[in-house]
Motif scaffolding. Sequence first.
Motif, PDB file in Angstrom:
ATOM      1  N   ASP A 161      -5.448  12.938  41.960  1.00 59.93           N
ATOM      2  CA  ASP A 161      -6.543  13.618  41.282  1.00 59.93           C
ATOM      3  C   ASP A 161      -7.625  12.601  40.948  1.00 59.93           C
ATOM      4  O   ASP A 161      -7.352  11.553  40.361  1.00 59.93           O
ATOM      5  CB  ASP A 161      -6.066  14.290  39.996  1.00 59.93           C
ATOM      6  CG  ASP A 161      -5.179  15.492  40.266  1.00 59.93           C
ATOM      7  OD1 ASP A 161      -5.376  16.139  41.310  1.00 59.93           O
ATOM      8  OD2 ASP A 161      -4.291  15.777  39.447  1.00 59.93           O
ATOM      9  N   GLY A 162      -8.848  12.899  41.347  1.00 61.91           N
ATOM     10  CA  GLY A 162      -9.989  12.035  41.069  1.00 61.91           C
ATOM     11  C   GLY A 162     -10.998  12.767  40.216  1.00 61.91           C
ATOM     12  O   GLY A 162     -10.818  13.951  39.904  1.00 61.91           O
ATOM     13  N   PRO A 163     -12.088  12.116  39.824  1.00 61.55           N
ATOM     14  CA  PRO A 163     -13.097  12.755  38.967  1.00 61.55           C
ATOM     15  C   PRO A 163     -13.785  13.951  39.630  1.00 61.55           C
ATOM     16  O   PRO A 163     -14.253  14.851  38.950  1.00 61.55           O
ATOM     17  CB  PRO A 163     -14.103  11.636  38.679  1.00 61.55           C
ATOM     18  CG  PRO A 163     -13.857  10.598  39.721  1.00 61.55           C
ATOM     19  CD  PRO A 163     -12.424  10.744  40.158  1.00 61.55           C
ATOM     20  N   ASP A 164     -13.814  13.963  40.967  1.00 58.29           N
ATOM     21  CA  ASP A 164     -14.462  15.055  41.698  1.00 58.29           C
ATOM     22  C   ASP A 164     -13.457  15.931  42.435  1.00 58.29           C
ATOM     23  O   ASP A 164     -13.814  16.614  43.390  1.00 58.29           O
ATOM     24  CB  ASP A 164     -15.478  14.491  42.691  1.00 58.29           C
ATOM     25  CG  ASP A 164     -16.587  13.721  41.996  1.00 58.29           C
ATOM     26  OD1 ASP A 164     -17.049  14.178  40.940  1.00 58.29           O
ATOM     27  OD2 ASP A 164     -16.976  12.656  42.513  1.00 58.29           O
ATOM     28  N   GLY A 165     -12.188  15.874  42.035  1.00 57.43           N
ATOM     29  CA  GLY A 165     -11.137  16.645  42.705  1.00 57.43           C
ATOM     30  C   GLY A 165     -10.141  15.720  43.374  1.00 57.43           C
ATOM     31  O   GLY A 165     -10.143  14.504  43.159  1.00 57.43           O
ATOM     32  N   SER A 166      -9.305  16.268  44.209  1.00 56.56           N
ATOM     33  CA  SER A 166      -8.276  15.475  44.891  1.00 56.56           C
ATOM     34  C   SER A 166      -8.899  14.526  45.905  1.00 56.56           C
ATOM     35  O   SER A 166      -9.867  14.864  46.575  1.00 56.56           O
ATOM     36  CB  SER A 166      -7.290  16.407  45.595  1.00 56.56           C
ATOM     37  OG  SER A 166      -6.608  17.198  44.647  1.00 56.56           O
ATOM     38  N   THR A 167      -8.328  13.334  46.003  1.00 55.65           N
ATOM     39  CA  THR A 167      -8.847  12.301  46.903  1.00 55.65           C
ATOM     40  C   THR A 167      -7.737  11.314  47.229  1.00 55.65           C
ATOM     41  O   THR A 167      -6.617  11.457  46.769  1.00 55.65           O
ATOM     42  CB  THR A 167     -10.054  11.566  46.277  1.00 55.65           C
ATOM     43  OG1 THR A 167     -10.656  10.738  47.265  1.00 55.65           O
ATOM     44  CG2 THR A 167      -9.657  10.750  45.064  1.00 55.65           C
ATOM     45  N   VAL A 168      -8.058  10.319  48.022  1.00 58.57           N
ATOM     46  CA  VAL A 168      -7.161   9.209  48.339  1.00 58.57           C
ATOM     47  C   VAL A 168      -7.898   7.926  47.985  1.00 58.57           C
ATOM     48  O   VAL A 168      -9.052   7.745  48.364  1.00 58.57           O
ATOM     49  CB  VAL A 168      -6.775   9.206  49.837  1.00 58.57           C
ATOM     50  CG1 VAL A 168      -6.008   7.947  50.201  1.00 58.57           C
ATOM     51  CG2 VAL A 168      -5.974  10.447  50.182  1.00 58.57           C
ATOM     52  N   GLU A 169      -7.245   7.048  47.229  1.00 62.30           N
ATOM     53  CA  GLU A 169      -7.817   5.746  46.870  1.00 62.30           C
ATOM     54  C   GLU A 169      -7.540   4.775  48.015  1.00 62.30           C
ATOM     55  O   GLU A 169      -6.528   4.087  48.012  1.00 62.30           O
ATOM     56  CB  GLU A 169      -7.206   5.242  45.557  1.00 62.30           C
ATOM     57  CG  GLU A 169      -7.483   6.127  44.361  1.00 62.30           C
ATOM     58  CD  GLU A 169      -8.921   6.068  43.893  1.00 62.30           C
ATOM     59  OE1 GLU A 169      -9.602   5.050  44.140  1.00 62.30           O
ATOM     60  OE2 GLU A 169      -9.383   7.054  43.298  1.00 62.30           O
ATOM     61  N   GLY A 185       2.408  22.185  54.580  1.00 61.50           N
ATOM     62  CA  GLY A 185       1.092  21.819  54.057  1.00 61.50           C
ATOM     63  C   GLY A 185       0.097  22.929  54.299  1.00 61.50           C
ATOM     64  O   GLY A 185       0.275  23.780  55.169  1.00 61.50           O
ATOM     65  N   SER A 186      -0.969  22.913  53.520  1.00 67.55           N
ATOM     66  CA  SER A 186      -1.960  23.990  53.556  1.00 67.55           C
ATOM     67  C   SER A 186      -3.071  23.772  54.584  1.00 67.55           C
ATOM     68  O   SER A 186      -3.872  24.674  54.811  1.00 67.55           O
ATOM     69  CB  SER A 186      -2.599  24.119  52.172  1.00 67.55           C
ATOM     70  OG  SER A 186      -3.371  22.956  51.888  1.00 67.55           O
ATOM     71  N   LEU A 187      -3.146  22.581  55.152  1.00 64.24           N
ATOM     72  CA  LEU A 187      -4.230  22.161  56.054  1.00 64.24           C
ATOM     73  C   LEU A 187      -5.568  22.007  55.334  1.00 64.24           C
ATOM     74  O   LEU A 187      -6.607  21.841  55.968  1.00 64.24           O
ATOM     75  CB  LEU A 187      -4.382  23.101  57.250  1.00 64.24           C
ATOM     76  CG  LEU A 187      -3.211  23.143  58.217  1.00 64.24           C
ATOM     77  CD1 LEU A 187      -3.472  24.160  59.325  1.00 64.24           C
ATOM     78  CD2 LEU A 187      -2.964  21.769  58.828  1.00 64.24           C
ATOM     79  N   ALA A 188      -5.540  22.025  53.983  1.00 64.35           N
ATOM     80  CA  ALA A 188      -6.766  21.790  53.211  1.00 64.35           C
ATOM     81  C   ALA A 188      -7.261  20.378  53.483  1.00 64.35           C
ATOM     82  O   ALA A 188      -6.487  19.480  53.790  1.00 64.35           O
ATOM     83  CB  ALA A 188      -6.492  21.986  51.720  1.00 64.35           C
ATOM     84  N   ARG A 189      -8.571  20.190  53.388  1.00 65.33           N
ATOM     85  CA  ARG A 189      -9.190  18.886  53.634  1.00 65.33           C
ATOM     86  C   ARG A 189      -9.752  18.327  52.338  1.00 65.33           C
ATOM     87  O   ARG A 189     -10.320  19.060  51.526  1.00 65.33           O
ATOM     88  CB  ARG A 189     -10.343  19.014  54.629  1.00 65.33           C
ATOM     89  CG  ARG A 189      -9.944  18.907  56.076  1.00 65.33           C
ATOM     90  CD  ARG A 189      -9.272  20.123  56.584  1.00 65.33           C
ATOM     91  NE  ARG A 189      -9.245  20.081  58.053  1.00 65.33           N
ATOM     92  CZ  ARG A 189      -8.428  20.781  58.774  1.00 65.33           C
ATOM     93  NH1 ARG A 189      -7.544  21.572  58.207  1.00 65.33           N
ATOM     94  NH2 ARG A 189      -8.465  20.706  60.087  1.00 65.33           N
ATOM     95  N   TYR A 190      -9.619  16.993  52.163  1.00 66.48           N
ATOM     96  CA  TYR A 190     -10.118  16.308  50.980  1.00 66.48           C
ATOM     97  C   TYR A 190     -10.806  15.016  51.412  1.00 66.48           C
ATOM     98  O   TYR A 190     -10.229  14.239  52.168  1.00 66.48           O
ATOM     99  CB  TYR A 190      -8.975  15.964  50.015  1.00 66.48           C
ATOM    100  CG  TYR A 190      -8.167  17.161  49.596  1.00 66.48           C
ATOM    101  CD1 TYR A 190      -8.564  17.939  48.521  1.00 66.48           C
ATOM    102  CD2 TYR A 190      -7.012  17.511  50.288  1.00 66.48           C
ATOM    103  CE1 TYR A 190      -7.817  19.052  48.137  1.00 66.48           C
ATOM    104  CE2 TYR A 190      -6.266  18.615  49.909  1.00 66.48           C
ATOM    105  CZ  TYR A 190      -6.677  19.382  48.834  1.00 66.48           C
ATOM    106  OH  TYR A 190      -5.948  20.473  48.460  1.00 66.48           O
TER     107      TYR A 190
END
Length: 101
Positions: free
Chosen positions: A10-18, A75-80
């Motif tokens: 979880d990031g400030p603008d939604g889900s992300t990868v660091e 998985g949902s195939l959602a993109r982040y």
Amino acid sequence: GLAAKDVLVDGPDGSTVEDDYLQKHLMQVSEALQDGVELWGYTTWGTIDLVSASTAEFSKRYGFIYVDRNDDDSGSLARYKKKSFAWYKSVIESNGAALYK
């Protein structure tokens, strides 16, 4: 390309990868240029995570956009957008000046 086992957070603008490995790699490329290495260009592996051609795995990821998909086809195939998405965009727009920001 570099395959990494990214973790969605979880990031400030939604889900992300660091994912800072691209920045570290390009900083080394910059140092090589300063040392006189002749480099004509640089191309990243891909924009979006994809299935590995050699192993048919999805757990090792390559892109700037995370795809919610697992090796077992769940998985949902959602993109982040990963952290590197905006960072690399700024590097391109600044012709490299934003590399160290």
